[in-house]
Design an enzyme around this catalytic site. Structure first.
Site, PDB file in Angstrom:
ATOM      1  CB  ALA A   1       1.350   4.244  14.237  1.00 48.15           C
TER       2      ALA A   1
ATOM      3  NE  ARG B   1       5.129   3.016  12.306  1.00 44.72           N
ATOM      4  CZ  ARG B   1       4.453   2.337  11.590  1.00 44.72           C
ATOM      5  NH1 ARG B   1       4.150   0.927  11.911  1.00 44.72           N
ATOM      6  NH2 ARG B   1       4.038   2.874  10.570  1.00 44.72           N
TER       7      ARG B   1
ATOM      8  CG  ASN C   1      -7.752   1.638  -0.649  1.00 39.92           C
ATOM      9  OD1 ASN C   1      -8.055   2.512  -1.534  1.00 39.92           O
ATOM     10  ND2 ASN C   1      -9.073   1.121  -0.065  1.00 39.92           N
TER      11      ASN C   1
ATOM     12  N   GLY D   1      -1.125   2.652   7.885  1.00 40.78           N
ATOM     13  CA  GLY D   1      -2.178   3.451   6.981  1.00 40.78           C
ATOM     14  C   GLY D   1      -3.443   3.301   7.484  1.00 40.78           C
TER      15      GLY D   1
ATOM     16  CG  ASP E   1      -8.425   1.839   3.665  1.00 35.30           C
ATOM     17  OD1 ASP E   1      -9.558   1.313   3.243  1.00 35.30           O
ATOM     18  OD2 ASP E   1      -7.380   1.406   3.865  1.00 35.30           O
TER      19      ASP E   1
ATOM     20  CE  LYS F   1      -4.306  -1.273   2.066  1.00 31.05           C
ATOM     21  NZ  LYS F   1      -5.272  -0.851   3.402  1.00 31.05           N
TER      22      LYS F   1
ATOM     23  CG  LEU G   1     -10.174  -0.596  10.869  1.00 32.16           C
ATOM     24  CD1 LEU G   1     -11.369   0.006  11.763  1.00 32.16           C
ATOM     25  CD2 LEU G   1      -9.047   0.373  10.635  1.00 32.16           C
TER      26      LEU G   1
HETATM   27  P1  NAP Z   1       0.335  -1.326   8.862  1.00 32.01           P
HETATM   28  O1  NAP Z   1       0.729  -0.182   8.115  1.00 32.01           O
HETATM   29  O2  NAP Z   1       1.368  -2.637   8.512  1.00 32.01           O
HETATM   30  O3  NAP Z   1       0.310  -1.140  10.459  1.00 32.01           O
HETATM   31  C1  NAP Z   1       0.176  -2.478  11.396  1.00 32.01           C
HETATM   32  C2  NAP Z   1      -0.036  -1.706  12.695  1.00 32.01           C
HETATM   33  O4  NAP Z   1      -0.299  -2.727  13.718  1.00 32.01           O
HETATM   34  C3  NAP Z   1       1.175  -0.976  13.203  1.00 32.01           C
HETATM   35  O5  NAP Z   1       0.761   0.129  14.100  1.00 32.01           O
HETATM   36  C4  NAP Z   1       1.838  -2.017  14.167  1.00 32.01           C
HETATM   37  O6  NAP Z   1       2.541  -1.656  15.440  1.00 32.01           O
HETATM   38  C5  NAP Z   1       0.611  -2.709  14.641  1.00 32.01           C
HETATM   39  N1  NAP Z   1       0.704  -4.210  15.250  1.00 32.01           N
HETATM   40  C6  NAP Z   1       1.117  -5.182  14.278  1.00 32.01           C
HETATM   41  N2  NAP Z   1       0.939  -6.188  15.098  1.00 32.01           N
HETATM   42  C7  NAP Z   1       0.782  -5.874  16.623  1.00 32.01           C
HETATM   43  C8  NAP Z   1       0.263  -6.538  17.759  1.00 32.01           C
HETATM   44  N3  NAP Z   1       0.733  -7.750  17.625  1.00 32.01           N
HETATM   45  N4  NAP Z   1       0.304  -5.733  18.814  1.00 32.01           N
HETATM   46  C9  NAP Z   1       0.086  -4.546  18.499  1.00 32.01           C
HETATM   47  N5  NAP Z   1       0.172  -3.751  17.603  1.00 32.01           N
HETATM   48  C10 NAP Z   1       0.420  -4.678  16.520  1.00 32.01           C
HETATM   49  O7  NAP Z   1      -1.170  -1.899   8.261  1.00 32.01           O
HETATM   50  P2  NAP Z   1      -2.301  -1.109   8.115  1.00 32.01           P
HETATM   51  O8  NAP Z   1      -2.583  -1.142   6.528  1.00 32.01           O
HETATM   52  O9  NAP Z   1      -2.516  -0.002   8.906  1.00 32.01           O
HETATM   53  O10 NAP Z   1      -3.533  -2.039   8.589  1.00 32.01           O
HETATM   54  C11 NAP Z   1      -3.937  -2.595  10.040  1.00 32.01           C
HETATM   55  C12 NAP Z   1      -4.973  -3.573  10.074  1.00 32.01           C
HETATM   56  O11 NAP Z   1      -6.275  -2.813   9.619  1.00 32.01           O
HETATM   57  C13 NAP Z   1      -5.123  -4.919   9.378  1.00 32.01           C
HETATM   58  O12 NAP Z   1      -5.205  -5.763  10.150  1.00 32.01           O
HETATM   59  C14 NAP Z   1      -5.746  -4.560   8.068  1.00 32.01           C
HETATM   60  O13 NAP Z   1      -6.273  -5.649   7.483  1.00 32.01           O
HETATM   61  C15 NAP Z   1      -6.789  -3.756   8.589  1.00 32.01           C
HETATM   62  N6  NAP Z   1      -7.502  -2.822   7.812  1.00 32.01           N
HETATM   63  C16 NAP Z   1      -8.973  -3.099   7.523  1.00 32.01           C
HETATM   64  C17 NAP Z   1      -9.672  -2.394   6.486  1.00 32.01           C
HETATM   65  C18 NAP Z   1     -11.210  -2.599   6.405  1.00 32.01           C
HETATM   66  O14 NAP Z   1     -11.745  -2.444   5.383  1.00 32.01           O
HETATM   67  N7  NAP Z   1     -11.747  -3.589   7.169  1.00 32.01           N
HETATM   68  C19 NAP Z   1      -9.032  -1.534   5.646  1.00 32.01           C
HETATM   69  C20 NAP Z   1      -7.465  -1.120   6.101  1.00 32.01           C
HETATM   70  C21 NAP Z   1      -6.841  -1.815   6.955  1.00 32.01           C
HETATM   71  P3  NAP Z   1       4.081  -1.128  15.071  1.00 32.01           P
HETATM   72  O15 NAP Z   1       4.234   0.138  14.475  1.00 32.01           O
HETATM   73  O16 NAP Z   1       4.458  -1.377  16.560  1.00 32.01           O
HETATM   74  O17 NAP Z   1       4.725  -2.370  14.170  1.00 32.01           O
END
Ligand code: NAP
Length: 259
Positions: A123, A150, A83, A125, A98, A62, A203
């Site tokens: 923190a 972050r 996305n 996207g 999103d 992304k 989410l």
């Molecule tokens: P990303 O950029 O990879 O960010 C991941 C985030 O999760 C970071 O803040 C990371 O913290 C944190 N994290 C990962 N594992 C963790 C754990 N075990 N405990 C606590 N924090 C943890 O991902 P993203 O694109 O923002 O997406 C995040 C989530 O939102 C995903 O599950 C995705 O599927 C979901 N999402 C859903 C939708 C929807 O339409 N429902 C749309 C977009 C995203 P660190 O900074 O410490 O690594």
């Protein structure tokens, strides 16, 4: 249409978009493309072929897809993640649906955020899209992240308050899990009581309800499922590609647990 990600096998998007094309009598197809990071440039170039309207983009591409596109919409730039890719003639534009998907999921659930105290976990996207939506909605926003630096950076960029990972949730009206914790059965708020009537938004979009949402429901919270945001962000992508209003009910019926 394609979904570019790595991995992509468990995605719910093909079912939704195939249902949408079918409902409107369109002959497009939606295919999964598992693209390793080193193959991303080639996969993006493949979107320039005449029979393609665009693509969805998911983890881990992304953010890193941006340099391969011809243009990026202002909101996607602000979120720092794309996305959706839309092809117009042979130009590829990055979009992000999103923020609108999150807002639509809250609206559909009857959740109002103006003046409410909200804790956003994460923190990446997704957290940035959520913070933009909540800011527009007039919420009072705090953000916490596993890697605290972050959260502090994000808070300074978006004018919200960074806090340490919480030990208690008293005083919050709403908590949003915008981390990926939950994908493998984790509860990002394990060990913390969830105040009755608090709104819990998770989410993480799963076929089976996440552990956090099941617990929140049992503890008397209002829950908003990531599947609902998934539906609305997909509807946004569909409209960008086709110029047509998305057949929301056909798309909803293609998702688990939504009827
Ligand atoms: P990303 O950029 O990879 O960010 C991941 C985030 O999760 C970071 O803040 C990371 O913290 C944190 N994290 C990962 N594992 C963790 C754990 N075990 N405990 C606590 N924090 C943890 O991902 P993203 O694109 O923002 O997406 C995040 C989530 O939102 C995903 O599950 C995705 O599927 C979901 N999402 C859903 C939708 C929807 O339409 N429902 C749309 C977009 C995203 P660190 O900074 O410490 O690594």
């Amino acid at each position: 249409m394609y979904l570019l990600g790595h991995p992509v096998a468990h995605s719910l998007s093909p079912a939704m978009h195939s249902a949408a094309f079918g409902a409107l009598g369109l002959t497009h197809e939606y295919e999964l493309r598992d693209v390793a990071p080193e193959d991303l440039a080639g996969a993006v170039d493949g979107l320039r072929s005449p029979d393609t309207l665009g693509a969805n983009v998911t983890v881990p591409h992304k953010e890193r897809i941006v340099p391969f596109l011809d243009a990026v919409a202002p909101e996607a730039l602000r979120i720092g993640a794309v996305n959706t890719v839309v092809k117009t003639e042979d130009r590829l534009r990055g979009e992000n649906t999103d923020r609108a998907g999150f807002t639509a999921a809250l609206d559909e659930s009857g959740v109002f955020v103006r003046g409410k105290r909200v804790l956003v976990l994460g923190a990446g996207g997704a957290a940035r899209a959520v913070i933009i939506a909540l800011t527009k909605g007039g919420a009072r926003i705090e953000v916490a992240n596993r890697t605290q630096a972050r959260a502090r950076l994000l808070a300074s960029l978006f004018g919200v308050t960074a806090v340490a990972w919480p030990e208690r949730l008293d005083g919050y009206d709403l908590v949003v899990n915008a981390t990926s914790a939950g994908l493998h059965g984790e509860d990002p708020l394990a060990g913390m009581a969830l105040p009755r009537k608090m709104v819990v938004v998770d989410l993480v979009p799963m076929r089976e309800e996440t552990v956090l949402l099941t617990r929140a429901r049992a503890e008397g919270c209002v829950v908003v499922d990531g599947l609902l945001m998934l539906l609305h962000q997909a509807a946004g992508s569909f409209t960008l590609w086709t110029g047509r209003e998305a057949p929301l009910e056909a798309m909803r019926a293609a998702l688990p647990r939504m009827v």
